[in-house]
Scaffold this motif. Structure first.
Motif, PDB file in Angstrom:
ATOM      1  N   LYS A 191       0.830  -1.203   0.000  1.00 46.86           N
ATOM      2  CA  LYS A 191       0.000   0.000   0.000  1.00 46.86           C
ATOM      3  C   LYS A 191       0.873   1.265   0.000  1.00 46.86           C
ATOM      4  O   LYS A 191       0.569   2.232  -0.678  1.00 46.86           O
ATOM      5  CB  LYS A 191      -0.920   0.030   1.224  1.00 46.86           C
ATOM      6  N   ILE A 192       1.948   1.211   0.745  1.00 45.50           N
ATOM      7  CA  ILE A 192       2.849   2.366   0.819  1.00 45.50           C
ATOM      8  C   ILE A 192       3.507   2.601  -0.535  1.00 45.50           C
ATOM      9  O   ILE A 192       3.584   3.736  -1.014  1.00 45.50           O
ATOM     10  CB  ILE A 192       3.910   2.166   1.920  1.00 45.50           C
ATOM     11  N   LEU A 193       3.975   1.543  -1.184  1.00 41.47           N
ATOM     12  CA  LEU A 193       4.595   1.675  -2.502  1.00 41.47           C
ATOM     13  C   LEU A 193       3.598   2.166  -3.542  1.00 41.47           C
ATOM     14  O   LEU A 193       3.946   3.003  -4.386  1.00 41.47           O
ATOM     15  CB  LEU A 193       5.213   0.356  -2.935  1.00 41.47           C
ATOM     16  N   ASP A 194       2.382   1.673  -3.476  1.00 44.59           N
ATOM     17  CA  ASP A 194       1.354   2.143  -4.411  1.00 44.59           C
ATOM     18  C   ASP A 194       1.062   3.629  -4.183  1.00 44.59           C
ATOM     19  O   ASP A 194       0.881   4.386  -5.131  1.00 44.59           O
ATOM     20  CB  ASP A 194       0.064   1.324  -4.256  1.00 44.59           C
ATOM     21  N   TRP A 195       1.010   4.026  -2.919  1.00 43.81           N
ATOM     22  CA  TRP A 195       0.743   5.438  -2.596  1.00 43.81           C
ATOM     23  C   TRP A 195       1.893   6.326  -3.087  1.00 43.81           C
ATOM     24  O   TRP A 195       1.668   7.405  -3.616  1.00 43.81           O
ATOM     25  CB  TRP A 195       0.550   5.604  -1.084  1.00 43.81           C
TER      26      TRP A 195
ATOM     27  N   LYS B 148      -0.940  11.486  -5.761  1.00 46.45           N
ATOM     28  CA  LYS B 148      -1.356  12.084  -4.490  1.00 46.45           C
ATOM     29  C   LYS B 148      -0.159  12.352  -3.571  1.00 46.45           C
ATOM     30  O   LYS B 148      -0.178  13.274  -2.778  1.00 46.45           O
ATOM     31  CB  LYS B 148      -2.340  11.167  -3.770  1.00 46.45           C
ATOM     32  N   SER B 149       0.846  11.529  -3.705  1.00 43.23           N
ATOM     33  CA  SER B 149       1.993  11.666  -2.804  1.00 43.23           C
ATOM     34  C   SER B 149       2.953  12.781  -3.214  1.00 43.23           C
ATOM     35  O   SER B 149       3.789  13.199  -2.409  1.00 43.23           O
ATOM     36  CB  SER B 149       2.753  10.343  -2.740  1.00 43.23           C
ATOM     37  N   ASP B 150       2.864  13.277  -4.435  1.00 44.21           N
ATOM     38  CA  ASP B 150       3.826  14.263  -4.931  1.00 44.21           C
ATOM     39  C   ASP B 150       3.894  15.511  -4.052  1.00 44.21           C
ATOM     40  O   ASP B 150       4.978  15.965  -3.687  1.00 44.21           O
ATOM     41  CB  ASP B 150       3.501  14.666  -6.368  1.00 44.21           C
ATOM     42  N   PHE B 151       2.752  16.073  -3.727  1.00 41.06           N
ATOM     43  CA  PHE B 151       2.731  17.298  -2.930  1.00 41.06           C
ATOM     44  C   PHE B 151       3.295  17.065  -1.537  1.00 41.06           C
ATOM     45  O   PHE B 151       4.106  17.848  -1.038  1.00 41.06           O
ATOM     46  CB  PHE B 151       1.308  17.863  -2.842  1.00 41.06           C
TER      47      PHE B 151
END
Length: 160
Positions: A3-7, A12-15
């Protein structure tokens, strides 16, 4: 973990990652001090020999600067130049180097300047389309051990 790798792979994680990198860079750069002299003649830099001298001082060397406030142009630029170059010296020096600027509006500081042999100089001032003269302190004293060297009547930054 998946889940962490997918996130992390999602947009969504860029910001959040950008903000985290900014915070970490700010923390890392907090103690760093960098200055760049972009002038062609390196006007605001001190030479390698000067850096070596102030880095290896054995006795305290103190620079006492006596400049009046609110000097007209071009004299106000000279005072600022001296401040800038002393900051460079302080950055390169060991603990034995110090400098102090004296407020020349105070009578006790005027007495200190006169005690070192710094005299007032008369400068030309143009105000409201009228030419006048103003008395000003424009000098410094360099104290090293028992020696005192004076630079009195500093009206330009040439020769520094």
């Amino acid at each position: 973990m998946k889940k962490i790798l997918d996130w992390l792979k999602s947009s969504k994680s860029d910001f959040i990652l950008f903000v985290l990198i900014l915070i970490l860079a700010n923390i890392a750069g907090r103690g760093a001090f960098l200055r760049f002299d972009l002038t062609g003649q390196k006007s605001y830099s001190i030479s390698g020999a000067s850096k070596d001298v102030v880095k290896t001082l054995q006795e305290p060397l103190s620079v006492k600067v006596f400049f009046s406030d609110n000097l007209p142009a071009p004299y106000n630029g000279t005072a600022q130049y001296i401040k800038d170059i002393l900051v460079e010296y302080k950055g390169a020096a060991n603990k034995n180097f110090s400098y102090a600027f004296f407020n020349m509006n105070k009578p006790e500081n005027q007495r200190i300047a006169q005690g070192y042999g710094i005299r007032q100089v008369q400068i030309q001032e143009v105000k409201n389309a009228e030419v006048g003269f103003k008395q000003a302190y424009m000098g410094l004293a360099i104290v090293y051990g028992d020696s005192i060297e004076l630079m009195d009547g500093i009206t330009s930054d040439s020769g520094f």
